[in-house]
Design an enzyme around this catalytic site. Sequence first.
Site, PDB file in Angstrom:
ATOM      1  N   GLY A  16       0.839  -1.188   0.000  1.00  0.00           N
ATOM      2  CA  GLY A  16       0.000   0.000   0.000  1.00  0.00           C
ATOM      3  C   GLY A  16       0.873   1.237   0.000  1.00  0.00           C
ATOM      4  O   GLY A  16       2.102   1.149  -0.147  1.00  0.00           O
ATOM      5  N   ASP A  70     -12.770  -0.537   5.938  1.00  0.00           N
ATOM      6  CA  ASP A  70     -12.075  -0.761   4.666  1.00  0.00           C
ATOM      7  C   ASP A  70     -12.467  -2.131   4.122  1.00  0.00           C
ATOM      8  O   ASP A  70     -11.619  -2.948   3.777  1.00  0.00           O
ATOM      9  CB  ASP A  70     -10.563  -0.672   4.875  1.00  0.00           C
ATOM     10  CG  ASP A  70      -9.803  -0.479   3.569  1.00  0.00           C
ATOM     11  OD1 ASP A  70     -10.434  -0.153   2.550  1.00  0.00           O
ATOM     12  OD2 ASP A  70      -8.572  -0.641   3.575  1.00  0.00           O
TER      13      ASP A  70
END
Length: 458
Positions: free
Chosen positions: A163, A279
């Site tokens: 990420g 998320d």
Amino acid sequence: MDVSADFDSVFKRMLDSNVCTNDASLYVYSACFFEAKGRLRDAHTIYKLGISKNAEPIKWLEKAYTLFLSRISEICNAASSQKADYKESTTLENDGINPWDTSTLNDLLKKINPLIAKFDGYRSSTKSYTGKVALSTLKNASRNKVIDIGGMKYLIKGCAGQGGFAQVYKANVNSDPDDVVALKIQKPAFPWEFYMYRQLDQRISGRERSSYGFAHKIHLYSDYSILICDYLANGTLQDVINSYLVIGKSMEEVLCIYYTTEMLHMIETLHDVGLIHGDFKPDNLLVRYSRGNLTEEGFLDRSGSWGDQGLCLVDWGRGIDLHLFPDHTIFKGDCRTSGFRCIEMQEDKPWKFQVDAYGLCGVVHTMLHNCYMEIVKKESSNGSSVYLPKLPFKRYWNADLWKTFFTKMLNNYPCHDDRKLLQELKKSFQDYMVSDPQLIKKLKELLAKQRVSLCSAY
């Protein structure tokens, strides 16, 4: 505790020292003491902790917990009847808190840091990471590098995900191929996710716990944090979806229904204990498989061989602990995850549980259609309008089942208690599955086929 001004420390010291931790009396008497001091949330946490540890006699502990909930319910009912109008007005006036704002997270971390520091597996240093292998070099070529963390050596076997701020690596502990973990390396250091994992440990017990991932340790340095978690070797739900995409097909409806039922149950369990994932997407859902052969029995209550089968929700960096906010708090802020921004985020309105509900809808849409969900506003027969996915349902699907699901999940989703809705939707899918014995038989075959075709890659 009664003669100590610092009774919190007494209780925590007993836990840390493993004194009476298997004895129900520790939790019952401690919870009663906290309740008498007006600290109802702490009392509730203590009861749940004792039950999760199966402290004996467990029936006495469970009965005491039931009576506690009854007392709290009476208090809440009395308060709500007197202050309903006040609460409603303050909720409407509340513009919302951004739970992901840096200042919000920093304030929360300062508040809970003494608690985090006492959690099992917490390791902190004021110095920067000084291992022989610089963590910054792992991005380029990590395989077979050995990094030192807290006196242990971890042999990196590959990158499991990347990420903007963190990378996740598969690693062998002390080069043991049978001891495999996931290392989440993040810069700057980020202890919040470790806190969320420990809240899951405390609030979710029994067989449900395996659906939310485990963190063993966190090592905090001035520049990096390294979170050491379980490694599941079966890939993600996104991998399952991609396996159909590459052959130009969509996931079979019966498999979509099964995973939808699993996710509804997971979110119901999560929200019931005051936690929001924030998320929810297929990359963060790891696949779990049964240790034995699946049978027809146990499908409805997820028992027997079905207990190990399902999904595991990981990546808790955007998790929200509702216990850290005043009751009836609503949120603002944008997750900025393409395809998973709830309607409230898109319209700059406050939200709460909707962030997970919309994420779940996005996952289901991806399973059904092999693409991200786009929503449109459609006029209904009574003159009102509803949000629905842009793509139509295929004629051979159970269209009524899916239309009901998306309509209820995307429109007027409950802001403060969504359990009833999630239970109703879950039951509708379960009822369909058990209406024909051939459906569960087909599901078993598809899961077995999926396991053979995908697991060899991990």
